[in-house]
Scaffold this motif. Structure first.
Motif, PDB file in Angstrom:
ATOM      1  N   GLY A 261     -20.470 -22.112  83.250  1.00  0.00           N
ATOM      2  CA  GLY A 261     -19.136 -22.624  83.006  1.00  0.00           C
ATOM      3  C   GLY A 261     -18.530 -23.178  84.293  1.00  0.00           C
ATOM      4  N   HIS A 262     -17.675 -24.168  84.135  1.00  0.00           N
ATOM      5  CA  HIS A 262     -17.040 -24.796  85.294  1.00  0.00           C
ATOM      6  C   HIS A 262     -15.567 -24.427  85.292  1.00  0.00           C
ATOM      7  CE1 HIS A 262     -20.245 -27.548  86.774  1.00  0.00           C
ATOM      8  NE2 HIS A 262     -20.686 -27.392  85.546  1.00  0.00           N
ATOM      9  N   ARG A 263     -15.094 -23.962  86.437  1.00  0.00           N
ATOM     10  CA  ARG A 263     -13.690 -23.642  86.641  1.00  0.00           C
ATOM     11  C   ARG A 263     -13.293 -24.084  88.043  1.00  0.00           C
ATOM     12  NH1 ARG A 263     -11.300 -20.143  83.169  1.00  0.00           N
ATOM     13  NH2 ARG A 263      -9.789 -19.600  84.777  1.00  0.00           N
ATOM     14  N   ASN A 264     -12.022 -24.462  88.171  1.00  0.00           N
ATOM     15  CA  ASN A 264     -11.488 -24.868  89.465  1.00  0.00           C
ATOM     16  C   ASN A 264     -12.355 -25.955  90.103  1.00  0.00           C
ATOM     17  OD1 ASN A 264      -9.578 -22.778  89.113  1.00  0.00           O
ATOM     18  ND2 ASN A 264     -11.014 -21.310  89.979  1.00  0.00           N
ATOM     19  N   HIS A 265     -12.719 -26.948  89.305  1.00  0.00           N
ATOM     20  CA  HIS A 265     -13.587 -28.025  89.746  1.00  0.00           C
ATOM     21  C   HIS A 265     -12.885 -29.364  89.525  1.00  0.00           C
ATOM     22  CE1 HIS A 265     -13.952 -27.766  85.452  1.00  0.00           C
ATOM     23  NE2 HIS A 265     -14.548 -28.937  85.402  1.00  0.00           N
ATOM     24  N   TYR A 266     -13.544 -30.432  89.954  1.00  0.00           N
ATOM     25  CA  TYR A 266     -13.055 -31.791  89.706  1.00  0.00           C
ATOM     26  C   TYR A 266     -13.965 -32.435  88.664  1.00  0.00           C
ATOM     27  CZ  TYR A 266     -10.079 -31.266  93.793  1.00  0.00           C
ATOM     28  OH  TYR A 266      -9.123 -30.833  94.681  1.00  0.00           O
ATOM     29  N   LEU A 267     -13.365 -32.930  87.590  1.00  0.00           N
ATOM     30  CA  LEU A 267     -14.113 -33.548  86.502  1.00  0.00           C
ATOM     31  C   LEU A 267     -14.159 -35.058  86.736  1.00  0.00           C
ATOM     32  CD1 LEU A 267     -15.578 -33.368  83.820  1.00  0.00           C
ATOM     33  CD2 LEU A 267     -13.359 -33.424  82.657  1.00  0.00           C
ATOM     34  N   ILE A 268     -15.339 -35.559  87.086  1.00  0.00           N
ATOM     35  CA  ILE A 268     -15.541 -36.982  87.366  1.00  0.00           C
ATOM     36  C   ILE A 268     -16.133 -37.641  86.132  1.00  0.00           C
ATOM     37  CG2 ILE A 268     -16.719 -38.649  88.831  1.00  0.00           C
ATOM     38  CD1 ILE A 268     -16.826 -36.496  91.003  1.00  0.00           C
ATOM     39  N   ILE A 269     -15.460 -38.668  85.629  1.00  0.00           N
ATOM     40  CA  ILE A 269     -15.907 -39.359  84.421  1.00  0.00           C
ATOM     41  C   ILE A 269     -16.267 -40.790  84.800  1.00  0.00           C
ATOM     42  CG2 ILE A 269     -15.275 -40.033  82.081  1.00  0.00           C
ATOM     43  CD1 ILE A 269     -13.196 -37.742  82.159  1.00  0.00           C
ATOM     44  N   GLY A 270     -17.546 -41.070  84.758  1.00  0.00           N
ATOM     45  CA  GLY A 270     -17.990 -42.414  85.119  1.00  0.00           C
ATOM     46  C   GLY A 270     -19.358 -42.387  85.761  1.00  0.00           C
ATOM     47  N   ASP A 271     -20.044 -43.535  85.686  1.00  0.00           N
ATOM     48  CA  ASP A 271     -21.373 -43.671  86.280  1.00  0.00           C
ATOM     49  C   ASP A 271     -21.435 -45.012  87.009  1.00  0.00           C
ATOM     50  OD1 ASP A 271     -24.003 -43.532  86.996  1.00  0.00           O
ATOM     51  OD2 ASP A 271     -24.812 -43.871  84.988  1.00  0.00           O
ATOM     52  N   ASN A 272     -20.794 -45.050  88.156  1.00  0.00           N
ATOM     53  CA  ASN A 272     -20.773 -46.261  88.969  1.00  0.00           C
ATOM     54  C   ASN A 272     -20.694 -45.859  90.432  1.00  0.00           C
ATOM     55  OD1 ASN A 272     -17.966 -45.644  89.431  1.00  0.00           O
ATOM     56  ND2 ASN A 272     -17.534 -46.554  87.430  1.00  0.00           N
ATOM     57  N   ALA A 273     -20.598 -46.841  91.294  1.00  0.00           N
ATOM     58  CA  ALA A 273     -20.600 -46.567  92.732  1.00  0.00           C
ATOM     59  C   ALA A 273     -19.414 -45.699  93.138  1.00  0.00           C
ATOM     60  CB  ALA A 273     -20.589 -47.888  93.505  1.00  0.00           C
ATOM     61  N   LEU A 274     -18.228 -45.963  92.546  1.00  0.00           N
ATOM     62  CA  LEU A 274     -17.039 -45.185  92.887  1.00  0.00           C
ATOM     63  C   LEU A 274     -17.221 -43.727  92.486  1.00  0.00           C
ATOM     64  CD1 LEU A 274     -14.146 -44.999  93.911  1.00  0.00           C
ATOM     65  CD2 LEU A 274     -13.358 -45.720  91.635  1.00  0.00           C
ATOM     66  N   ALA A 275     -17.756 -43.488  91.271  1.00  0.00           N
ATOM     67  CA  ALA A 275     -17.979 -42.118  90.809  1.00  0.00           C
ATOM     68  C   ALA A 275     -19.020 -41.410  91.677  1.00  0.00           C
ATOM     69  CB  ALA A 275     -18.420 -42.131  89.344  1.00  0.00           C
ATOM     70  N   GLN A 276     -20.089 -42.134  92.034  1.00  0.00           N
ATOM     71  CA  GLN A 276     -21.144 -41.536  92.846  1.00  0.00           C
ATOM     72  C   GLN A 276     -20.629 -41.150  94.226  1.00  0.00           C
ATOM     73  OE1 GLN A 276     -24.700 -43.959  92.915  1.00  0.00           O
ATOM     74  NE2 GLN A 276     -24.490 -44.503  90.758  1.00  0.00           N
ATOM     75  N   ASN A 277     -19.907 -42.040  94.855  1.00  0.00           N
ATOM     76  CA  ASN A 277     -19.391 -41.745  96.195  1.00  0.00           C
ATOM     77  C   ASN A 277     -18.356 -40.628  96.172  1.00  0.00           C
ATOM     78  OD1 ASN A 277     -20.988 -43.712  97.447  1.00  0.00           O
ATOM     79  ND2 ASN A 277     -19.502 -45.323  97.017  1.00  0.00           N
ATOM     80  N   THR A 278     -17.554 -40.605  95.121  1.00  0.00           N
ATOM     81  CA  THR A 278     -16.563 -39.534  94.996  1.00  0.00           C
ATOM     82  C   THR A 278     -17.253 -38.185  94.838  1.00  0.00           C
ATOM     83  OG1 THR A 278     -15.004 -41.066  93.955  1.00  0.00           O
ATOM     84  CG2 THR A 278     -14.588 -38.714  93.675  1.00  0.00           C
ATOM     85  N   TYR A 279     -18.287 -38.148  94.013  1.00  0.00           N
ATOM     86  CA  TYR A 279     -19.033 -36.899  93.800  1.00  0.00           C
ATOM     87  C   TYR A 279     -19.656 -36.420  95.110  1.00  0.00           C
ATOM     88  CZ  TYR A 279     -22.848 -33.818  92.375  1.00  0.00           C
ATOM     89  OH  TYR A 279     -23.723 -32.761  92.271  1.00  0.00           O
ATOM     90  N   ARG A 280     -20.298 -37.333  95.830  1.00  0.00           N
ATOM     91  CA  ARG A 280     -20.964 -36.946  97.077  1.00  0.00           C
ATOM     92  C   ARG A 280     -19.940 -36.472  98.118  1.00  0.00           C
ATOM     93  NH1 ARG A 280     -23.972 -41.971  96.107  1.00  0.00           N
ATOM     94  NH2 ARG A 280     -26.020 -41.442  95.226  1.00  0.00           N
TER      95      ARG A 280
END
Length: 415
Positions: A261-280
């Motif tokens: 389960g995920h708690r106190n996390h950031y939910l990233i919705i998308g599969d593009n360069a912006l989403a990838q860089n934000t995740y990293r």
């Protein structure tokens, strides 16, 4: 210094949750907490119990020759020595259960909880309501076991079988010895260990042929303890062995692999360069992040446990993704209308974290302000502004860049 927009400032509660989540990742708590500290504490409690009973146990062996059936415990010749045997047995079993806690065994947790409660009762019985260091330590372990009960949910067939066998053996020893010591309190009297073994097995199995009946008060209380402990131990042992065999296969068959389960996390919705860089960037800062995409990416750019497949505009999918306890929902798809629907769905769930939407077309900025996004990020607009500033020779101030990059809904209200 570049100032963070006020609308994106987290509340004190959210900052504490983010700090706790970050600390958990940095210290790798999932790998050793709370099972290792709990196993050490329980093992220490077991050692203290054995050391406390050890001086008295030396009295037993010289008196074994005088052991004879009696009608009550007050007449048992081994009463002075037997007084600390239960404490020693509890200590030994606690040492065994401590090894099971290292593997997050649910069975070990349950047995440890019962034994810790029993030992606390024995300490209070021996010393009264005088809270010594050992008594307080025992009480702390009992409370901690209850607080971290969800962390001990692992079912292992090997561990379950081992601890079930140990529990049954100890219960059998207790039943046989007690039946023989109180043998004169039964009708007909139990005069040998074979009869005591027969009565113990018949009683624990709840068969009850009625050929041996407890008559004295102590014998009846003893039989009650055998019945209660027998039902508890056998039921727990069966569940510890059978449930892991059936439950794991049924769960994989019906529900597939269960993800954490995920708690106190950031939910990233998308599969593009912006989403990838934000995740990293978030993971580089030891912050938890979950990526929600409609289909599995051809090239995985996130950890397997941080990927979820589903429609982000579906409320049920957002709930499963932990949006209700996320620190932020980031709608970073390349289509502005999809990001708008995601923000609307997040607002309908009353997401406590911040909502962020990416905008590709500057014409849609006002529309996203109206649906209530906490923050709007517009990389395309920023690129044009920075290029114009550079060509015109204007100074690139940090606050100016932030204001161009992020367009908060507060600005729309001011306008």
């Amino acid at each position: 210094m570049i100032r963070i927009p006020d609308v994106m400032r987290l509340s004190l509660r959210q900052r504490l949750f983010r700090f706790a989540a970050k600390t958990r990742v940095v210290l790798r708590l999932d790998a050793w907490f709370p099972q290792i500290p709990m196993a050490l504490a329980v093992g220490l409690l077991g050692v203290l119990a054995i050391l406390n009973a050890l001086p008295h146990l030396t009295q037993i062996f010289p008196e074994l020759a005088d052991l004879a059936p009696s009608t009550s415990l007050s007449q048992a010749p081994l009463l002075s020595a037997l007084g600390t045997i239960p404490e020693a047995v509890v200590g030994i079993v606690l040492l065994l259960m401590a090894s099971g806690l290292l593997f997050r065994s649910r069975f070990s947790w349950a047995i440890t909880l019962v034994l810790a409660a029993a030992m606390l009762a024995m300490l209070l019985h021996h010393y009264g309501f005088v809270w010594s260091g050992v008594t307080i330590f025992n009480a702390v372990i009992l409370v901690t076991l209850l607080l971290f009960r969800r962390h001990f949910a692992r079912s292992s067939v090997a561990a379950g079988t081992l601890f079930a066998a140990i529990s049954i053996l100890l219960l059998m020893s207790y039943a046989v010895l007690g039946s023989y010591v109180l043998g004169a309190g039964f009708s007909p009297p139990i005069k040998n260990l074979v009869s005591a073994l027969y009565f113990a097995v018949v009683t624990m199995s709840t068969v009850g042929y009625g050929d041996i009946v407890p008559k004295s008060e102590d014998a009846r209380f003893f039989v009650i303890s055998i019945i209660i402990l027998g039902i508890t131990v056998f039921a727990t042992s069966i569940s510890a062995v059978v449930v892991p065999l059936v439950n794991g296969r049924m769960q994989r068959l019906l529900m597939g692999e269960k993800k954490r389960g995920h708690r106190n996390h950031y939910l990233i919705i998308g599969d593009n360069a912006l989403a990838q860089n934000t995740y990293r960037a978030l993971r580089a800062r030891h912050l938890l992040a979950l990526v929600l995409v409609p289909v599995t990416p051809e090239h995985a750019w996130m950890a397997k446990e941080d990927l979820m497949i589903g429609d982000a505009t579906d409320l049920d999918v957002l709930r499963k993704a932990g949006a209700g306890c996320a620190l932020g929902v980031l709608a970073l798809r390349v289509i502005d209308s999809e990001n708008a629907f995601i923000i609307l769905a997040a607002k309908e769930l009353a997401v406590p974290g911040k909502t962020v939407a990416a905008v590709q077309n500057s014409k849609n900025l006002e529309r996203l302000r109206q649906i209530g996004a906490d923050l709007i990020i517009s990389p395309e607009v920023l690129g044009g502004e920075l290029l114009a500033l550079t060509l015109s020779g204007e100074e690139l101030a940090g606050d100016s860049i932030i204001s161009k990059l992020f367009t908060a809904k507060a600005e729309g209200v001011a306008a």
